[in-house]
Design an enzyme around this catalytic site. Structure first.
Site, PDB file in Angstrom:
ATOM      1  N   GLY A 471       0.841  -1.190   0.000  1.00 22.24           N
ATOM      2  CA  GLY A 471       0.000   0.000   0.000  1.00 22.24           C
ATOM      3  C   GLY A 471       0.876   1.240   0.000  1.00 22.24           C
ATOM      4  O   GLY A 471       0.407   2.361   0.183  1.00 22.24           O
ATOM      5  N   GLY A 709       9.837   4.450   3.832  1.00 20.37           N
ATOM      6  CA  GLY A 709       8.817   3.726   4.597  1.00 20.37           C
ATOM      7  C   GLY A 709       8.976   3.809   6.100  1.00 20.37           C
ATOM      8  O   GLY A 709       8.005   3.702   6.837  1.00 20.37           O
ATOM      9  N   GLU A 710      10.176   3.978   6.581  1.00 16.97           N
ATOM     10  CA  GLU A 710      10.380   3.838   8.021  1.00 16.97           C
ATOM     11  C   GLU A 710      10.903   5.093   8.705  1.00 16.97           C
ATOM     12  O   GLU A 710      10.560   5.381   9.844  1.00 16.97           O
ATOM     13  CB  GLU A 710      11.307   2.638   8.271  1.00 16.97           C
ATOM     14  CG  GLU A 710      10.676   1.410   7.641  1.00 16.97           C
ATOM     15  CD  GLU A 710      11.410   0.105   7.856  1.00 16.97           C
ATOM     16  OE1 GLU A 710      12.356  -0.137   7.104  1.00 16.97           O
ATOM     17  OE2 GLU A 710      11.028  -0.657   8.749  1.00 16.97           O
TER      18      GLU A 710
HETATM   19 MO1  MOS Z   1       9.337  -3.323   7.525  1.00  9.68          MO
HETATM   20  S1  MOS Z   1       9.248  -3.576   9.585  1.00  9.68           S
HETATM   21  O1  MOS Z   1      10.907  -3.935   7.211  1.00  9.68           O
HETATM   22  O2  MOS Z   1       8.077  -4.238   6.876  1.00  9.68           O
END
Ligand code: MOS
Length: 743
Positions: A471, A709-710
């Site tokens: 997503g 993403g993180e």
């Molecule tokens: Mo992420 S925690 O590497 O999906």
């Protein structure tokens, strides 16, 4: 002529958006295949002990109930003789569902009931009588404070804690000094989409497995090894996910159980876990941390110690990088980091978005705020004074680091210079107003990935790689990269992913998909471009004769000379006169070991927060969040921003709401539902803003991208905690900040 086929760096909407909002997008437990039967998992009510007897007769007598699978009747399987590991498995021995009579954690799957309908399977599971013999369990990490150990076996990529210089000597020289403990409880991933699988059993015995996973190849490897199948017998597909956050990095037990049932019954099977069962595997561990630091003249950090302890299971040794960031984010000569785990009777923890860093940056960044106050310095100024120009953990330069620019940009936009230093200085009506700052650092990783590209005579390009789409925008950014590389409109490009019949890609995690799969897509489209150039040069009077690949560019549906844009051929003419129905290329990309040796590659961020605290009620309102991120090139401004917005919401959740509470009498997470496991709703989210600073990185990978993403989650919870201190003068060191901590 300006280009209409430069897509990278723009903000196109998700290409799969219409499919998602119209319901055309199929999720794993939604695929309709003929003659489906339904499974329902029975979960253990005890945390530790033995299963004495499963009384299945009564259930099996119900018309429509097909089977009750348990350790009593599961056949010998290939993996029972080997120590199988999935790609993301930590050291130890993975949990094997229905393997024997042992119960190792509360809500362990102990049986699978399969019936003609979901309702019947659920009813039959509810009356299945199982006798247990309970034994004493240990689930409390607080009781293991002095009983942790340094991880031994560790998983791939585990980084042992850093020690440099002599932290005790450094701290002894310090004029100001702090030492505090920081704690947060367990969290469970809880994506909106439940874990589930639909296994299509074909008449020839082959399986098409639609599973909720962040890595179809990882799941195929699992299924083939566990059940002794060939790759041709087990195709794994995942086209869409309603969120993953790390929960789908490892094959989960819905996969094992649904494949087992399909093979045994020779039927197509659907299995979906319940929301309660989503709390039965993987979680961010409950973590206890201590940070000690000291400063000398001008606020220079002289010594730093950071230690962390969290739980793992009895059967695997889960590790995450909690403390090493503290040796990297700020300049400090004497650093001692310490990291321990302790085994408990729980399921193995599992990477959850920015694993380790989300936790570690909370402790470090609240400690930095405490230290700034002890040293009498503005918390942002204190960070500037201890800016790390190079990665001291690795003794390497950063491939790029625009954190200082992020500080400047954030401070200017937020109006940080108007912040009074003293706590409790600002009041609006009955609300205390506070501002806080914090940030973080995350790995810019890359993994090997492969792709394939095919262009047809009508100018339509299809590119594929078995990447994941949590997503996060994979479909869209890969479409942008492919279209731009070959000078096509995005509408002419289809990107396919999530299928083991496609070229191999890594699990979608670690914020590495853009760098890994993106580089593979780029290199594959370039390989196709070389073929197209050769065909273009065969045209009569081709203006490109003699041109090398480096001399041309693909723009606006043309191949043209970089130096003379009038020397061009129309791509579609090339395709139509070539006589080929389609032209294909494949290629792959992998990290460059020389660059990795030379540079430390990381993304950074800084978060500015305003909170308003009702002093009488103890409620915290996060009225403003500004997250400034330096993560290399941003491929898509819209999808990247969306990811950071999501991170901010999660950070607010981590700071104020989210925690899985264990009742140690039962060894069981008690708030295992959305009513009691609190996450923010719209009304909790006010003004949130995301800014990307420009960061060109010629080293990190061919795209210059670091992943998004993180990193956005880092510092959010700490900045809120620091803002709460600034508002109220109360220093909270345990998350979530429930109102009792402020009363
Ligand atoms: Mo992420 S925690 O590497 O999906």
């Amino acid at each position: 002529m300006s280009s209409t086929t430069n897509h990278v760096g723009k903000a196109p909407s998700r290409v799969e958006g219409p499919a998602k909002v119209t319901g055309a997008a199929k999720y794993s437990a939604e695929f309709n295949v003929p003659d489906l039967v339904y499974g329902y998992v029975v979960s253990s009510p005890i945390a530790k002990g033995k299963i004495l007897k499963i009384h299945a007769d009564k259930v099996l007598a119900i018309p429509g109930v097909l089977q009750v699978f348990s350790h009593e009747n599961v056949p010998g399987l290939a993996w029972f003789d080997k120590s199988y590991k999935d790609d993301v498995a930590p050291g130890g021995s993975p949990f094997r569902p229905l393997h024997d009579d042992e119960v190792k954690f509360s809500m362990q799957p102990v049986a699978l009931v399969v019936a003609d309908t979901f309702e019947l399977a659920r009813y039959a599971a509810s009356i299945l009588d199982i006798e247990y013999k309970e034994s004493t369990h240990e689930t409390d990490i607080e009781a293991k404070r002095d009983d942790g150990h340094e991880p031994g076996k560790g998983k791939t990529g585990y980084k042992p804690p850093v020690r440099r210089g002599n932290a005790n000597k450094g701290l002894a020289k310090a004029e100001q000094h702090i030492k505090q403990e920081y704690i947060h409880g367990a969290q469970h991933h809880n994506p909106m989409e439940l874990f589930g699988a639909t296994v299509h059993y074909h008449p020839n015995g082959k399986l098409t497995i639609y599973d909720k996973t962040q890595g179809v190849y990882n799941c195929q490897q699992y299924v083939t090894k566990v059940f002794g199948l060939s790759k041709e017998q087990a195709r794994v597909v995942n086209l869409y996910m309603g969120g993953g956050f790390g929960a789908g990095l490892r094959p989960q037990y819905e996969l094992f159980l649904s494949v087992l049932a399909a093979l045994e019954l020779k039927r197509s099977v659907r299995l979906s876990l319940t929301r309660q069962q989503m709390f039965s595997f993987g979680h961010r561990p409950h973590t206890l941390q201590t940070v000690e630091m000291g400063t000398g003249p001008d606020g220079a950090l002289l010594g730093l110690k950071h230690s962390a302890l969290h739980e793992t299971s009895r059967f695997e040794e889960y590790t995450e990088n909690v403390v090493n960031w503290s040796g990297m984010l700020y300049k400090c000569p004497d650093v001692h980091l310490n990291y321990q785990v302790a085994a408990l009777d729980v399921y193995t923890p599992l990477d959850m978005r920015a694993p380790g860093a989300a936790t570690g940056s909370f402790a470090l960044e609240v400690a930095m705020d405490e230290m700034a106050y002890a040293a009498g310095l503005d918390p942002l100024e204190f960070r500037r004074r201890n800016y790390a120009e190079e990665d001291q953990n690795e003794n390497k330069p950063f491939s790029s680091k625009k954190l200082r620019e992020a500080y400047d940009e954030g401070a200017r936009r937020f109006g940080w210079d108007k912040r009074p230093m003293a706590p409790r200085a600002t009041k609006e009506g009955n609300m205390l107003v506070g501002w806080g700052v914090a940030g973080g650092v995350w790995d810019a990783s890359m993994q090997k990935a492969a792709a394939k590209a095919t262009i047809t005579a009508d100018g339509k390009l299809t590119v594929s790689s078995a990447a994941g789409e949590n997503g996060t925008g994979t479909y869209t950014i890969m479409t942008q990269i492919a279209a731009e590389t070959l000078g096509l409109p995005m509408e002419a490009v289809t990107f396919k992913l999530g299928d083991t019949t496609l070229p191999e890609a890594p699990v979608q995690g670690g914020s590495w998909t853009a760098a890994s799969v993106g580089s593979a897509v780029k290199s594959t489209c370039e390989a196709l471009g070389e073929k197209l150039l050769k065909l273009a040069q065969k045209l009569g009077d081709s203006p490109l004769k003699g041109a090398k690949f480096e001399d041309v560019e693909f723009v606006n549906g043309q191949i043209r000379l970089r130096q003379d844009h009038d020397q061009a051929v129309v791509l579609r003419d090339v395709l139509q006169t070539s006589g080929e129905r389609e032209i294909e290329a494949d290629s792959s990309a992998m990290p460059n070991p020389l660059t990795m040796q030379k540079y430390s590659m990381h993304s950074h961020n800084v978060v500015f927060v305003e909170v308003k605290v009702d002093e009488e009620l103890g409620t915290v309102h996060v009225s403003r969040v500004l997250n400034v991120v330096a993560a290399g090139r941003i491929l898509n401004q819209k999808t990247a921003r969306s990811q950071v917005l999501g991170s901010i919401v999660w950070g607010i959740s981590m700071a104020l709401m989210e925690e899985t509470v264990m009742d140690h009498r039962f060894g069981r997470y008690m708030n295992h539902n959305y009513a009691e496991y609190h996450v923010p709703v719209n009304a909790d989210i006010r003004d949130i803003e995301v800014v990307f600073v420009e960061e060109e990185d010629p080293h990190v990978n061919p795209l210059g991208v670091k992943g998004i993403g993180e990193v956005g989650l880092l510092g959010v919870a700490a900045a809120i905690t620091n803002a709460v201190y600034h508002a109220t003068g109360k220093r909270v060191r345990q998350l979530p900040i429930y109102l009792d901590k402020l009363l």
